[in-house]
Scaffold this motif. Structure first.
Motif, PDB file in Angstrom:
ATOM      1  N   TRP A  64      13.925 -20.992 -40.003  1.00 54.21           N
ATOM      2  CA  TRP A  64      13.746 -19.538 -40.133  1.00 54.21           C
ATOM      3  C   TRP A  64      14.993 -18.813 -39.649  1.00 54.21           C
ATOM      4  O   TRP A  64      15.458 -17.853 -40.292  1.00 54.21           O
ATOM      5  N   GLU A  65      15.545 -19.247 -38.520  1.00 53.40           N
ATOM      6  CA  GLU A  65      16.768 -18.642 -37.992  1.00 53.40           C
ATOM      7  C   GLU A  65      17.905 -18.743 -39.005  1.00 53.40           C
ATOM      8  O   GLU A  65      18.636 -17.767 -39.243  1.00 53.40           O
ATOM      9  N   ALA A  66      18.048 -19.913 -39.614  1.00 53.32           N
ATOM     10  CA  ALA A  66      19.130 -20.112 -40.576  1.00 53.32           C
ATOM     11  C   ALA A  66      18.926 -19.259 -41.824  1.00 53.32           C
ATOM     12  O   ALA A  66      19.881 -18.651 -42.340  1.00 53.32           O
ATOM     13  N   HIS A  67      17.698 -19.199 -42.315  1.00 53.95           N
ATOM     14  CA  HIS A  67      17.431 -18.474 -43.556  1.00 53.95           C
ATOM     15  C   HIS A  67      17.676 -16.978 -43.386  1.00 53.95           C
ATOM     16  O   HIS A  67      18.235 -16.337 -44.290  1.00 53.95           O
ATOM     17  N   PHE A  68      17.257 -16.420 -42.259  1.00 57.85           N
ATOM     18  CA  PHE A  68      17.352 -14.977 -42.071  1.00 57.85           C
ATOM     19  C   PHE A  68      18.561 -14.559 -41.235  1.00 57.85           C
ATOM     20  O   PHE A  68      18.746 -13.366 -40.986  1.00 57.85           O
ATOM     21  N   GLY A  69      19.372 -15.518 -40.805  1.00 50.81           N
ATOM     22  CA  GLY A  69      20.582 -15.190 -40.069  1.00 50.81           C
ATOM     23  C   GLY A  69      20.326 -14.510 -38.749  1.00 50.81           C
ATOM     24  O   GLY A  69      21.002 -13.544 -38.376  1.00 50.81           O
ATOM     25  N   ILE A  70      19.349 -15.008 -38.008  1.00 50.29           N
ATOM     26  CA  ILE A  70      18.961 -14.412 -36.732  1.00 50.29           C
ATOM     27  C   ILE A  70      19.013 -15.484 -35.650  1.00 50.29           C
ATOM     28  O   ILE A  70      18.793 -16.662 -35.923  1.00 50.29           O
ATOM     29  N   ALA A  71      19.303 -15.082 -34.438  1.00 45.79           N
ATOM     30  CA  ALA A  71      19.551 -16.057 -33.371  1.00 45.79           C
ATOM     31  C   ALA A  71      18.294 -16.797 -32.931  1.00 45.79           C
ATOM     32  O   ALA A  71      18.347 -17.993 -32.624  1.00 45.79           O
ATOM     33  N   HIS A  72      17.162 -16.104 -32.881  1.00 44.97           N
ATOM     34  CA  HIS A  72      15.964 -16.704 -32.289  1.00 44.97           C
ATOM     35  C   HIS A  72      14.724 -16.424 -33.141  1.00 44.97           C
ATOM     36  O   HIS A  72      14.458 -15.278 -33.511  1.00 44.97           O
ATOM     37  N   ALA A  73      13.969 -17.470 -33.442  1.00 45.61           N
ATOM     38  CA  ALA A  73      12.684 -17.358 -34.127  1.00 45.61           C
ATOM     39  C   ALA A  73      11.627 -18.034 -33.263  1.00 45.61           C
ATOM     40  O   ALA A  73      11.843 -19.140 -32.760  1.00 45.61           O
ATOM     41  N   VAL A  74      10.494 -17.372 -33.093  1.00 43.13           N
ATOM     42  CA  VAL A  74       9.399 -17.879 -32.272  1.00 43.13           C
ATOM     43  C   VAL A  74       8.148 -17.918 -33.138  1.00 43.13           C
ATOM     44  O   VAL A  74       7.627 -16.879 -33.537  1.00 43.13           O
ATOM     45  N   SER A  75       7.670 -19.107 -33.442  1.00 40.51           N
ATOM     46  CA  SER A  75       6.486 -19.252 -34.294  1.00 40.51           C
ATOM     47  C   SER A  75       5.221 -19.013 -33.481  1.00 40.51           C
ATOM     48  O   SER A  75       5.156 -19.322 -32.285  1.00 40.51           O
ATOM     49  N   MET A  76       4.215 -18.468 -34.147  1.00 48.20           N
ATOM     50  CA  MET A  76       2.921 -18.242 -33.502  1.00 48.20           C
ATOM     51  C   MET A  76       1.802 -18.448 -34.524  1.00 48.20           C
ATOM     52  O   MET A  76       2.059 -18.719 -35.697  1.00 48.20           O
TER      53      MET A  76
END
Length: 428
Positions: A64-76
Motif C-alpha cells: 500500500w505504501e509503495a502504490h500510494f507513495g506514502i511513508a506509513h500504512a496501517v491495516s485494520m
C-alpha cells in the motif's frame, strides 16, 4: 414515443444490471496459500515481534505504501476502525470539537464522539458534495482540534485550500477516502492529501477484502500511535517504553491474514478497475448530456474522480414532477436509483437527543465543553436540499458493466426525462 413502464409500457431492461464482482482466481489462490500455512492471524496483544501482525498483513502495508507513495500504512479490520484510531492518534479528547461532514457514513462523525469530542457539522459544496475551506472556516472555534474531510462519491475535496486553512489555525486534518481509492488531486493520490488518510476495503468498495481498512500518513509517530490503538495499546506501553499515554487505550482493530492476502491481490487490480469506472462514467455522461431537469456530476479541474457512485441532481421545479416519481419511473424501467444519500447526520437521534455514552449525555453534556451545540434542522441547508429534494444516485459505472449496460441506463433516463409530462399528477 414509447410508453413509460410505470404507466404500463415495456421496460428498457427486463433483467437486472450485472452485479459487481472483482474476485477471481488470484484471490482464491491467495486464500488457499494462507490456509496451507495454517496461520490465519499472527497478532498478539503483547510487546513481541507479533505485535505488528503476520507476514501477509505487513506485506499488504508495504504494498500500500509503495502504490500510494506514502511513508506509513496501517491495516485494520475496517475503515471505521481507521477513523477511530486516527482521531485517537491526534490526541482529540473531551471538550474538543471536530469539524465533520453531515453527508457521509455515520462513522466519520462518531469517530469524534468515541473520544469524548463534539462533532461540529459544516455544510457541503453543491457541486462536489464535499466540505470546502469556506464552509469549514465558518465552523472553526478555539476548541477545534481536528477536521475530517470526506471524498464523497469518490471525488477528492479541494485539499490545498483546506490544508492551508488548517495550517493557519494549527488544526489537524483526516481525509476519509473510503470511496475514492485511485482518485487523484492535482497529481497526488487521494488519501494522502491530509495528516492522516483512510481507505476502505468493505465489500461494496472499488476494491475490497470483505471487511478492512488502511490508514496512511507521512508522520512516523502518528503511524505508531495508530498501531498501538489498533492492538491493545495499554498492555504494551510499559514494555515498549511509551510515555505519552493520551488516548493509548487500545482496541482490537486487527486485520487477519486472509483479509490481507485478498486485499493485496485486489490492490493489483485497482488501476484497471478504476479505469473501467472512469470510462463508464464518461460514456454515461455523454449519453445523458442535454437531458432536461438534471445536472450531471461535476468534476473539479485537476481531479481524477474515483466514481464510487454516479450522482445526478434533479430539479423538480424544472421537471414539473417530484423526485420520488422520477425515481419510481426509472425503477419501473429496470434501472435502480437512490433518492438522497444519507439523512444529514445531525438529524440522527444521537444528536437530536444528545445521548451517546451513559445516561447523562456524554460528551454533549460534558461540563468541560465550553461551546454551543447546534444540531437543528436548517443547520446545513445545502446538505438538506441535496438529500431531501435533489440528489439521485446509483452505482451506474462499476467495472462489471458493459457498454451496452451503460447505454441501457442512459436510454432509461432519456425515456423518463423525455416524457415528464406523462408523470404529471402522479402522487409523490
Amino acid at each position: 414515443m414509447r410508453k413509460l413502464a410505470l404507466l404500463g409500457g415495456n421496460p428498457v431492461r427486463s433483467t437486472p444490471l450485472p452485479t459487481y464482482n472483482t474476485l477471481g482466481a488470484e484471490e482464491r489462490a491467495a486464500v488457499n496459500a494462507v490456509l496451507d500455512s495454517a496461520v490465519l492471524s499472527q497478532f498478539l496483544g503483547a510487546w513481541t515481534p507479533d505485535f505488528y501482525g503476520g507476514q501477509r498483513v505487513q506485506a499488504l502495508e508495504r504494498a500500500w505504501e509503495a502504490h500510494f507513495g506514502i511513508a506509513h500504512a496501517v491495516s485494520m479490520n475496517s475503515a471505521t476502525s481507521c477513523l477511530y484510531a486516527a482521531v485517537g492518534a491526534l490526541g482529540v479528547g473531551p471538550g474538543d470539537e471536530v469539524i465533520v461532514s453531515p453527508y457521509t457514513m455515520s462513522a466519520s462523525a462518531v469517530a469524534a464522539v468515541v473520544y469524548g469530542a463534539v462533532p461540529v457539522f459544516a455544510d457541503i459544496d453543491p457541486a462536489t458534495f464535499c466540505l470546502t475551506a469556506d464552509t469549514i472556516a465558518a465552523r472553526i472555534t478555539p476548541r477545534t482540534r481536528a477536521i475530517i474531510v470526506v471524498d464523497l462519491f469518490g471525488q477528492p475535496a479541494d485539499f490545498d485550500a483546506i490544508m492551508a486553512l488548517a495550517r493557519r489555525h494549527d488544526i489537524k486534518v483526516i481525509e476519509d477516502n473510503a470511496q475514492g481509492p485511485g482518485a487523484r488531486y492535482r497529481g497526488r493520490p487521494a488519501g494522502t492529501l491530509a495528516d492522516i488518510g483512510v481507505f476502505s476495503l468493505n465489500y461494496h468498495k472499488t476494491i475490497h477484502c470483505g471487511e478492512g481498512g488502511i490508514a496512511v500518513c507521512a508522520d512516523a509517530r502518528l503511524a505508531e500511535r495508530m498501531r498501538l490503538i489498533r492492538n491493545h495499546a495499554e498492555a504494551v506501553v510499559k514494555p515498549k517504553g511509551e510515555t505519552e499515554l493520551v488516548n493509548l487505550v487500545g482496541f482490537n482493530y486487527r486485520m487477519t491474514e486472509i483479509e490481507a492476502a485478498i486485499a493485496a491481490e485486489q490492490l493489483k487490480k485497482l488501476p484497471l478497475l478504476l479505469a473501467a469506472r472512469q470510462a463508464n462514467a464518461a460514456r454515461l455522461s455523454a449519453g445523458l448530456a442535454g437531458l432536461p431537469a438534471i445536472t450531471l456530476p461535476f468534476v473539479q479541474a485537476e481531479v481524477e474522480h474515483g466514481w464510487y457512485v454516479y450522482a445526478i441532481k434533479y430539479d423538480a421545479a424544472s421537471g414539473g414532477v417530484p423526485r420520488s416519481v422520477v425515481a419510481r419511473a426509472l425503477r419501473a424501467e429496470g434501472i435502480p436509483v437512490g433518492e438522497g444519500y444519507v439523512e444529514p447526520l445531525y438529524l440522527q437521534p444521537m444528536y437530536q437527543q444528545r445521548i451517546a455514552f451513559g445516561s447523562g449525555g456524554f460528551p454533549f453534556s460534558y461540563p468541560g465543553y465550553q461551546g454551543k451545540l447546534d444540531y437543528a434542522r436548517g443547520l446545513c441547508p445545502t446538505t438538506e436540499r441535496m438529500h431531501f429534494d435533489s440528489l439521485l444516485y446509483a452505482d451506474y459505472v462499476h467495472a462489471g458493466l458493459s457498454e451496452a449496460d451503460v447505454d441501457s441506463i442512459a436510454e432509461a433516463w432519456t425515456k423518463v426525462l423525455g416524457q415528464l409530462a406523462q408523470l404529471s399528477g402522479l402522487p409523490a
